[in-house]
Write a protein that holds these residues in place. Sequence first.
Motif, mmCIF file in Angstrom:
data_model
loop_
_atom_site.group_PDB
_atom_site.id
_atom_site.type_symbol
_atom_site.label_atom_id
_atom_site.label_comp_id
_atom_site.label_asym_id
_atom_site.label_seq_id
_atom_site.Cartn_x
_atom_site.Cartn_y
_atom_site.Cartn_z
ATOM 1 N N GLU A 88 1.252 -5.377 3.478
ATOM 2 C CA GLU A 88 1.130 -3.945 3.675
ATOM 3 C C GLU A 88 2.356 -3.441 4.413
ATOM 4 O O GLU A 88 2.857 -4.105 5.317
ATOM 5 N N GLN A 93 -0.081 5.497 10.894
ATOM 6 C CA GLN A 93 -1.001 5.352 9.773
ATOM 7 C C GLN A 93 -1.590 3.949 9.741
ATOM 8 O O GLN A 93 -2.792 3.762 9.545
ATOM 9 N N ARG A 112 -6.432 -5.121 8.765
ATOM 10 C CA ARG A 112 -7.593 -4.669 9.513
ATOM 11 C C ARG A 112 -8.101 -5.802 10.419
ATOM 12 O O ARG A 112 -8.324 -5.609 11.608
ATOM 13 N N VAL A 148 0.835 -1.189 0.000
ATOM 14 C CA VAL A 148 0.000 0.000 0.000
ATOM 15 C C VAL A 148 0.876 1.247 0.000
ATOM 16 O O VAL A 148 0.668 2.179 -0.754
ATOM 17 N N ALA A 179 -4.831 -0.403 5.535
ATOM 18 C CA ALA A 179 -5.325 -0.395 4.166
ATOM 19 C C ALA A 179 -5.740 -1.794 3.706
ATOM 20 O O ALA A 179 -6.741 -1.965 3.025
ATOM 21 N N HIS A 180 -4.977 -2.793 4.091
ATOM 22 C CA HIS A 180 -5.271 -4.136 3.608
ATOM 23 C C HIS A 180 -6.276 -4.810 4.534
ATOM 24 O O HIS A 180 -6.177 -4.675 5.760
#
Lengths: 889, 362
Positions: free
Chosen positions: A576, A582, A593, A333, A588-589
């Motif tokens: 990722e 961040q 998460r 990402v 993002a992936h």
Amino acid sequence: MSTRFPSLSKVVPSVVRQSHGLQRFMLLLGFALVLMFVFVAIFAPWLAPYDFNADRSGGVVFGTQQPPSADHWFGTSVGGTDVLSRVIYGTRTAVEVIILAVLLSALVGVPLGLVSGYLGGWLDRVLVLVMDALYAFPSLLLAIVVSIVLSGGNSGAVGGIIAAAVSITVVFVPQYFRVIRNATLSVKSEPYVDAAKVVGVRTPRILRKHVFSNVSSSLPVIGTLNASEAILTLAGLGFLGFGIEPSAAAEWGYDLNKALPDASSGIWWTGVFPGLAIVLIVLGATLVGESLNDILNPLLRTRGADTSEADQAEIEHEFEELTGAPSVEVRSVAEPGDHVEKKVAALSLTDLAVTFRTDAGQVKAVNGISFDVAPGEVVAVVGESGSGKSVSSRAVLGLLPSTADVSGSARLGERELLGMSSGSLRPLRGDRVSMVFQEPATALNPVYTVGWQIVEGLQAHQKISKKAARARAVELLELVGMPDPAERVSYYPHQLSGGQKQRVVIAMAIACDPDVIIADEPTTALDVTVQAAILELLLSLRDRLGTAIVLITHNMGVVADMADRVVVMYRGEIVEQAPARQLFAAPAHPYTRALLDAVPHLGRENGPGLVDDNEIVLKVDDLVVEFAGRFGQPAFRAVDHVSLEVRKGEVLGLVGESGSGKSTVGRTTVGLQQPTSGTIHVSGNQVSGLSDRELRPLRSRFGFVFQDPASSLNPRMSIGQCIAEPLHVQTDMEQSQIDAKVASLLDSVELGGGYAERFPHELSGGQRQRVSLARALALDPDLLIADEPTSALDVSVQARVLELFTELQQRLQFACLFISHDLAVVDTLANRVAVMQHGKLVEIGPREQVLGRPQEDYTKRLIAAVPVPDPDEQARRRAERGRLLTDIS
Amino acid sequence: MATAEVLAPLDPPDAGQPTRRRGGPNPLARYLLVRLALLVPMMWVLVTMVFVLMRVIGDPIQAALGGRLTADQIAERKAEAGLDRPILTQYWEYLSGLFRGDFGTTLTDNREVSDILVVNGAATLELAIWSLLVAFAVGIPLGRIAARYRDRVPDVLLRLFSILVYAAPVFFVGLLLKLAFAPFGWPSSGRASIATELTLQDVKPRTNIMFVDAILWGDPALIGDVLKHAMLPAIALGLLTGGVFLRLVRVNLLQTLRMDYVTAARARGVSERRVMNKHAFRNALVPVVTVMGMQVALLLGGAILTETTFEWKGLGYQLSEYLIKRDFLAVQGIVTLIALIVGAMSFLIDVIIAFVDPRVRF
């Protein structure tokens, strides 16, 4: 999912299938030799040209010491008999004696070893003493004496063979006894034996079903090895003239004795042939035994990845569920160009790939990963088991076993590390790149002082005198916060605590001011308060020395605490990478998460409340447990006046660091350990101080879930049998009822009925723990004791098991004593929490009070030390903790 | 509190105490005392076992001299040897004799068993030392080579070698050696030529260890003669033990080489040679030494066969002579002696272990 072997494989013994290459050749050669001798023994009368004692045939005398000829292939002996016939009949004698001796010694030695090892006590001591004495005695001498005792006047062939076999048996019984007793001792401490005891299985059944079936795997090995020793002993007896009466049977050792004087006069055939026969048969038996040992001994096996296929499959399954993607899309990402290229990277990996050549074929461990670490930066590499995070870091230093193939690039500053010869890599190891290991207890060599080991590292890289190096070692120890460094520098590792050992390992890592430190799970083996101190130390070293740190961990709290940037790995690939803040704020992936969601958080607002109205199920009153000290030392008090109670439908979380006595409380509750004083009541019945027999009917009231799912299920029993065992022991249900019950139990832990047929090794860790849960609940207990039930599991798997556990507990309303070192886990499911330290109960109360507003200093420190998976929150906690820790010291 | 140099907080005060033993005497002394204390019951079991076995065999006088003497004479001899008294009295005599160093007297040639120890024991000791030298010279370097080239050609050949050496009975190896060396006139029996033996009778002080006696005498020809005689038995017995050592060293090295501290040493940049010598080898030695201790029994058992093969007049040779003559009083004495030697050796091994492994000492 597990692979089923095709039925064809049943034709070939499994040991042959497990072997390979040379091993297989040796095993088959051994088998061939042994079979040949057995064949000769059986058909001796048909194979031998003459009788073994015949010195003439058809009235023609053979003549003595005739060289080999067409009539006498092996020549004739000093007694004028045919050597070939004697060798053939000798085979028969040898095989008979060996089979008899091996069977007899196994029949006597195995039960003695089992009983002695399992029951212990005075019987064990006496047996060990006698067996040790027998074992220490020169075996041949013992055999001679016994054979004289037995054979007084007995000269028949049968009597002679039995006498020889018994003499040899006396020699070998101690060997079986020792091996079986030791194996029994180690099996006895396996959790699956405890698990059987908890449900009230009787001793004979435990010995048969649980101990013997697992111990017996060593029998073929000692059996064959003893067979070869038996042949040698028999030959020795014959050689010295104490064997079987020569007129009754042919015997190689006796022939060799008679041939001895011939040797000096160049007559070789009388001795060489019987001698060769001995060598070949012993060679055959030994080859079989040794190869079996090689194949069956896990310590000698070449290994590939540490995780099993089932574990891989489980993580893969979780992954698919979480992300909806059947495989990883490799998609960084944050592209390497994304973050600002401030400095030249200290360490830079590009397309690094690692493949292992294993017995089962090629295994890809790392699949082309790329990331950089800048000087002064902490990059955390996170992932679950089998993600390849450790393998990739070891590949950088060339520390993988020779079965690994590494490709891609790993640059240290300007230098390419991969493909370097180990000679040119060596000066960089420890000097430019160094490592901190997971288990400080095994990373230090036990036979040298810590100072010696630090000095060794220094002298490997610097021209430095021993004295100066030692002074530097003291300096380093002081730097890493070792108390009293000048004295401790000459300590051996076992004289230091776990945290101190890890400090030594870190001192070694920073000894040469490296550019990069690779820390592989540096705090996983440590208690949480020690972990906090060690992490603090690593950070301050980074600040002071500007070292780049690659931190490999599975603990998201540690990541939040330490990392500037995070690399998330899954099955050998990077899914990722992003700056820590961040990543935690906006993963993002989907895998990241899900991983973050699965991590239990400490400090939940809406945890379980209190259930004060229900009746009390478990009542522990003033419990004291002491373990006898070793010779001349005081007893060790593991549990010190602990009182607590658990109500129906309530979960009491019992927390503490290692050695706090929390597990002992659990084990005493179910009668695996006798209390020194105090009482325990379950559902109104006193269970403490009862004999096994008195306790047995009460055992259906409680279940126990063990920590390690790998060892709490008997590897030789199917899942169905494991779950059914409590039902067999405690109820008189019909087999069909039991089957139905097992199926419904499997169902309730979300495993299909098809699992009943499988064996534990075919299951993943999470599935095995579900099975343990099903077994513990088989008798619908009032009380469940769970001893660290999820600490051996990966975080995403743990989340699912905890979810299942909570659901079952809500539905069945059993009382639960939940023992854990993980405060966050306890926070998710306990109604009340008890904290133990040094055997004493420090604090007990409602969950939100103990974990939210602790009263005691120790509880405060414990909670402060837990890193939470949130970088901002963790930074705040760290500042607070700093104050707390300074206050103490 | 902490100096400015200290960068990190200390471990929390209550986090896992170092495993220092609490008080008490010096741990090494205690370890050795415990070992010694454990030795006593074992020795007692051993000597009692010998006594019981010797009584089970039957009446020793009858066995040794029956047929040669009349019934009256035998009864007289029995009374003389105290064998007509109750068994417990005899047992007590036997035990208290041991404490005084009195192992009894042989029946057939009226020798003191302690005299057998001085003469024949020295011969066995000499053979044991020579063969141990051979065993170390063969077993340790070859075991290291095998471990280093695991599963490659040298390893395969060495493993086959070790199995072959183990599979060949020591008397067969002896026979092959005799066959090979006899054509060159190499001495293949006895401890020395008759001339040498006669000369060495006069050495003062006489140790009965031929090699030492020859050196004391100072004639290189005699030393050479003694060494020549010792060579074949030492090779035969040494190969047997050396094969065992080889396997032990190999397996234990392989196991230590996969330990974390070996990887850790490599990660510190320690050279491969040093990793092998200092880290793997020394740690591998602990179990090797333990098992070597148990090999003493094997060595003594092997010595009986080797001594018979080469007519080496040691304890084993003497013992089998007496066994054949059914002189069980002699057997009882010698076997008790061997039991004591085994016990003493196992204690010695414990002491060696304490020096190799610091975990025992502290």
